[in-house]
Structure formats: C-alpha cells, structure tokens
Write a protein that holds these residues in place. Sequence first.
Motif, PDB file in Angstrom:
ATOM      1  N   VAL A   1       0.842  -1.201   0.000  1.00 48.99           N
ATOM      2  CA  VAL A   1       0.000   0.000   0.000  1.00 48.99           C
ATOM      3  C   VAL A   1       0.875   1.249   0.000  1.00 48.99           C
ATOM      4  O   VAL A   1       0.650   2.193  -0.783  1.00 48.99           O
TER       5      VAL A   1
ATOM      6  N   GLU B   1       1.136   4.075  -2.979  1.00 46.54           N
ATOM      7  CA  GLU B   1       0.943   5.516  -2.772  1.00 46.54           C
ATOM      8  C   GLU B   1       2.090   6.303  -3.402  1.00 46.54           C
ATOM      9  O   GLU B   1       1.876   7.300  -4.099  1.00 46.54           O
TER      10      GLU B   1
ATOM     11  N   ILE C   1      -3.395   8.248   1.119  1.00 45.18           N
ATOM     12  CA  ILE C   1      -4.652   7.897   1.785  1.00 45.18           C
ATOM     13  C   ILE C   1      -4.768   8.753   3.027  1.00 45.18           C
ATOM     14  O   ILE C   1      -3.857   8.781   3.858  1.00 45.18           O
TER      15      ILE C   1
ATOM     16  N   VAL D   1     -10.909   3.920  -0.249  1.00 46.99           N
ATOM     17  CA  VAL D   1      -9.761   3.245  -0.852  1.00 46.99           C
ATOM     18  C   VAL D   1     -10.263   2.093  -1.712  1.00 46.99           C
ATOM     19  O   VAL D   1     -10.983   1.214  -1.220  1.00 46.99           O
TER      20      VAL D   1
ATOM     21  N   MET E   1      -4.381  -3.880   7.337  1.00 46.49           N
ATOM     22  CA  MET E   1      -5.510  -3.199   7.968  1.00 46.49           C
ATOM     23  C   MET E   1      -5.117  -2.201   9.050  1.00 46.49           C
ATOM     24  O   MET E   1      -5.765  -1.146   9.161  1.00 46.49           O
TER      25      MET E   1
ATOM     26  N   LEU F   1      -4.559   1.043   7.249  1.00 47.25           N
ATOM     27  CA  LEU F   1      -5.793   1.683   6.810  1.00 47.25           C
ATOM     28  C   LEU F   1      -6.588   2.229   7.994  1.00 47.25           C
ATOM     29  O   LEU F   1      -7.247   3.265   7.875  1.00 47.25           O
TER      30      LEU F   1
ATOM     31  N   ARG G   1      -4.978   5.485   8.949  1.00 49.07           N
ATOM     32  CA  ARG G   1      -5.299   6.550   8.007  1.00 49.07           C
ATOM     33  C   ARG G   1      -6.757   7.006   8.124  1.00 49.07           C
ATOM     34  O   ARG G   1      -7.151   7.971   7.476  1.00 49.07           O
TER      35      ARG G   1
ATOM     36  N   ILE H   1      -9.814   5.693   7.159  1.00 45.14           N
ATOM     37  CA  ILE H   1     -10.616   5.658   5.941  1.00 45.14           C
ATOM     38  C   ILE H   1     -12.102   5.528   6.279  1.00 45.14           C
ATOM     39  O   ILE H   1     -12.476   5.107   7.372  1.00 45.14           O
TER      40      ILE H   1
ATOM     41  N   LEU I   1     -13.892   0.962   2.047  1.00 45.29           N
ATOM     42  CA  LEU I   1     -12.894   0.106   1.406  1.00 45.29           C
ATOM     43  C   LEU I   1     -13.583  -0.695   0.313  1.00 45.29           C
ATOM     44  O   LEU I   1     -14.679  -1.241   0.531  1.00 45.29           O
TER      45      LEU I   1
ATOM     46  N   SER J   1     -11.993  -7.619  -1.325  1.00 41.93           N
ATOM     47  CA  SER J   1     -10.959  -7.053  -0.456  1.00 41.93           C
ATOM     48  C   SER J   1     -10.137  -8.118   0.268  1.00 41.93           C
ATOM     49  O   SER J   1      -8.989  -7.877   0.627  1.00 41.93           O
TER      50      SER J   1
END
Length: 313
Positions: free
Chosen positions: A179, A183, A190, A196, A226, A229, A232, A234, A237, A243
């Motif tokens: 990830v 980026e 993110i 995402v 995870m 994420l 971040r 989010i 997803l 996923s």
Amino acid sequence: MPVSTDPAGVPRVSRREFDALFDSVRTWGRWAAADRGAWNRVTPDHVRRAAALVRDGTAVPLGLPWNTRPGPDNAKPALHYMSDLGDVEPPEPATHKDFLAVDYHGKAVSHLDALSHVAYRGLLYGGIPAREVIGSGGARFGSVAALGPLVTRGVLLDLPVVLGTDWLEPGHAVHARDVISAERALGVAIDEGCAVLLRSGRFRRRRELGPWDVDAASAGFHVDAMPLLAERAISLLGADGDSDVRPSPVEGVHSPVHALAVAAMGVPLLDNLDLEALSAACAEAGRYEFMIVVTPLDVPGGTGSPVNPVALL
C-alpha cells in the motif's frame, strides 16, 4: 505479526494473533450514530474537497452489468424477466415493465456491505450481539438504510500498474508495505475520510482467461494492511474482488478483512467493482484520486445493497 507462511508464501496468522489485531483496530463507541460507522468521518468539508477533484468532468461507473448467467463465480445468478410486454394495461401508450431480483452478497454483483453484514465472535460493530438485532425481518442495527449516500475523495490503488503486470494472480496478498509503495508510485496519499479502492485486474483476467472460483482463490488485502488503513482513518474500502485475499491467511476465519473492516473498524465494503475503466481514466488523467459517489438503496433492515458507484475526475 506472523512469520509462518503457507505454500504460496502468504504469511499465516494464528487466531490468537488475529484476535489481538481485531481488538487493536476497533473503533467501538466512537460515534453517536454507531450504525453509520466510519461514514461519520465524512463531513461537508470532505465533500467540498472531493468536489474540487472534478476537473475534466469524466464520470466512470464502477458497477458490473446485471449478471443472470451462472458460472464458477456466480452461484446465484440475478433474475430479470419481463412482466409487461405492452399487453397488460389499456393501450396508448403501451408500457413495458420488468422484474429484478438478486441474492447480491457473493462474487458476481457489485454491492455494498453495511455494518449488519458481518459479526465476529457473535458481535456486530460496536459490540452489539448479532442475535439480538438480526432476525427474519432484517437488521435493527447497522442496516444499509442508516448509511445514506456517501460523497468523498477516492483513491485507486492500481497494483497491476505499480507492478507492471496485467493483473495480480489469484492468491496474491497485498500487504501494508505494498500500500505504501503504491501511494508513492501513483502519487497519492490515503487520508482521513477517503475511500480506498484496490484494483487487482480481476475482470481483465476474467475476460482474457475466463471465469474461475474466486471463493477458492483471489487477490486481496492481507490482514497486515488493515492497521495502516485504520491509522489513516478511511471511510470506505472497496475492490474488484471482495478485499480479502483467498485462501484466507487466518486459521478459522474465512473472511478476515471483512471482520476487521466491518465489525471492528465500522468501515463498509464495496465488493466486485469493475475498476478497469477507472484504471484507464486515472492513467489518462495522470492522477489516481477522484470524487466518488456511492448511493445504496434505502432498504430498511437490509444488510447491504446492490450499487453502481461513480467516480468523477
């Protein structure tokens, strides 16, 4: 995190390690409107900033066509038949009507998973006992009707572009380090409230090689992605799969990313998106961020909804 691997080289995770991970990313008790989960993060300011990403007016639908054909990745085909061929009502004007039905949670319909869709250790998001709020009439907590529409910034993690390949092979696990590399390679970051989307190239592979049983093998996130994420913050997803990398790397848990995202983090999921046109549009625009609009059906008690999200660049 674990050091043992399966024969494909995917790091394995014990149930004890997974439970510790689940507890570490939980956001239970954070929002008063608990059954909206991480969608509470999206404020009017997020919407305004997302709207500023619409520069050339390109609109890209992300949903799959209504799939009525059985196959190894469509065990329960959607239904579509005509209910009026212009011969039911009085003439002039003639009307034509059709009927639609679908068991959409699966691998063939683009859909959204609401927070009532997944329970882990018997508990929905927020620690709500699933058996107390879900019955034959639907869900009394975490239904899709509680979510409403979502408009926010979207980020496409286009892993085949990053890796210089046509698609990720089934069973390919996307880790936290991947990830971060994506980026950097795609020039995106993110951040809080964003959606995402992970492109594995599933539907390009399907078109060129034919369908396969994606329950048995599919590219997706490893659970070690995870915490990143979660950090971040989010709001959503999604992926061209569901996923989860399959086979699952977690013993006794068939969809661990579902458990972490929905039941621990309160993050709804978008499954089975067709991201091929979005990949092309992002490449042409030279950017992998956009405004995304998600409008699930308002189904009281529903655990999710078929959906056709739209990305705008």
